[in-house]
Design a protein around this motif. Sequence first.
Motif, short mmCIF file in Angstrom:
data_model
loop_
_atom_site.label_atom_id
_atom_site.label_comp_id
_atom_site.label_asym_id
_atom_site.label_seq_id
_atom_site.Cartn_x
_atom_site.Cartn_y
_atom_site.Cartn_z
N TYR A 135 0.83 -1.20 0.00
CA TYR A 135 0.00 0.00 0.00
C TYR A 135 0.86 1.26 0.00
CZ TYR A 135 -2.77 3.89 1.60
OH TYR A 135 -3.33 5.13 1.71
N LEU A 136 1.91 1.27 0.82
CA LEU A 136 2.79 2.44 0.89
C LEU A 136 3.50 2.67 -0.44
CD1 LEU A 136 4.32 2.04 4.46
CD2 LEU A 136 2.59 3.69 3.72
N SER A 137 3.79 1.60 -1.16
CA SER A 137 4.40 1.74 -2.47
C SER A 137 3.42 2.41 -3.44
CB SER A 137 4.82 0.37 -3.00
OG SER A 137 5.38 0.50 -4.29
N GLY A 179 12.86 -3.78 -7.29
CA GLY A 179 12.50 -2.50 -6.70
C GLY A 179 12.59 -2.47 -5.19
N ARG A 180 12.90 -3.60 -4.53
CA ARG A 180 13.03 -3.68 -3.08
C ARG A 180 14.49 -3.95 -2.71
NH1 ARG A 180 8.31 -5.62 -0.63
NH2 ARG A 180 9.44 -5.50 1.37
N GLY A 217 9.22 3.07 -4.93
CA GLY A 217 8.71 4.41 -5.21
C GLY A 217 9.31 5.48 -4.33
N PHE A 218 10.03 5.08 -3.27
CA PHE A 218 10.70 6.09 -2.46
C PHE A 218 11.89 6.65 -3.23
CE2 PHE A 218 7.78 5.29 0.69
CZ PHE A 218 8.03 6.03 1.84
N THR A 219 12.06 7.96 -3.14
CA THR A 219 13.00 8.64 -4.03
C THR A 219 14.31 9.04 -3.38
OG1 THR A 219 12.00 10.80 -3.49
CG2 THR A 219 11.07 9.59 -5.38
N ILE A 272 17.95 8.02 -3.53
CA ILE A 272 18.05 6.76 -2.81
C ILE A 272 19.07 5.80 -3.40
CG2 ILE A 272 16.13 5.66 -4.06
CD1 ILE A 272 15.26 4.50 -1.30
N ASP A 273 19.19 5.77 -4.73
CA ASP A 273 20.14 4.85 -5.35
C ASP A 273 21.58 5.23 -5.08
OD1 ASP A 273 18.12 3.29 -6.35
OD2 ASP A 273 18.07 4.28 -8.31
#
Length: 285
Positions: free
Chosen positions: A202-204, A270-271, A228-230, A246-247
């Motif tokens: 959901y948070l994603s 993505g995780r 989706g966190f940036t 984040i990367d």
Amino acid sequence: MTDNAADYTTDLDVVADPDLLLDLRNVSLLRDGRALLDDITWQVALGERWVILGPNGAGKTTLIRIAGAEEHPTSGRAYVLGERIGRTALRDLRTMIGVSSAALGGRIPPTEKVGDLVISAGYAVLGRWIEEYDEIDREQAVMTLEQVGAMHLVDRTWGTLSEGERKRVLLARAIMVNPELLILDEPTAGMDLGGREDLVTYLSALALDEDAPATVMITHHVEEIPEGFTHAMLLDEGVAVAQGPIDEVLTSENLSRTFHQPIELDRIGGRYFARRVRVGGTHRA
């Protein structure tokens, strides 16, 4: 707490950047002679989703208490939603910030009904007293609970909920107010694997929604970072070890420096996933 508790500069020509929801400049916070935060400069803009990681005692909760207009820094300048902490009414700021935290949960009476708890967020109070709520408020509360998979809890009382159920209800309360800024303090702590993955999913979806508020989330585990966190910040002993996209921040090297032992980081679908790579590291006492 008084709103003039910390007038930490006399500069009158410094103004808030209108494009930033959070703008912390050289912020420190001392308590009992110890620096809980030390010279933190940090900005959060519209559309950004930040995760803050670090060991216990790193200063994560202190940082988001300032971001949530609940704490004054000892020095430096802190602007929240364009208003400077120390020179504005904090209560007014808090009505525009959605917060989900264990500290908030600990203040909720066990007899409080879930539906009333979520609705009361829109009135900037914790729990229902003599307020009369409109039908539109009730509909919004039910819809919000449904979004986080907790609509079936609407008539339950707080004291009957499991830890995982409480996390969902607190999240619903946080987003009920359509906040400009969403602050999540370990939103999946205490959940079992299935509950955690449901909530991370959901948070994603929320993070990937362009209309969702800017979000700041604390976690101890990279596995709990939603897709989706940036952006990310790594904190250790009140100091920012690394911060930015984040990367660039979430690397094996940066995590090893932050947690004081050799960490290997992988990214799958993505995780993120982290593990210690050998025995005999230098974990801090």
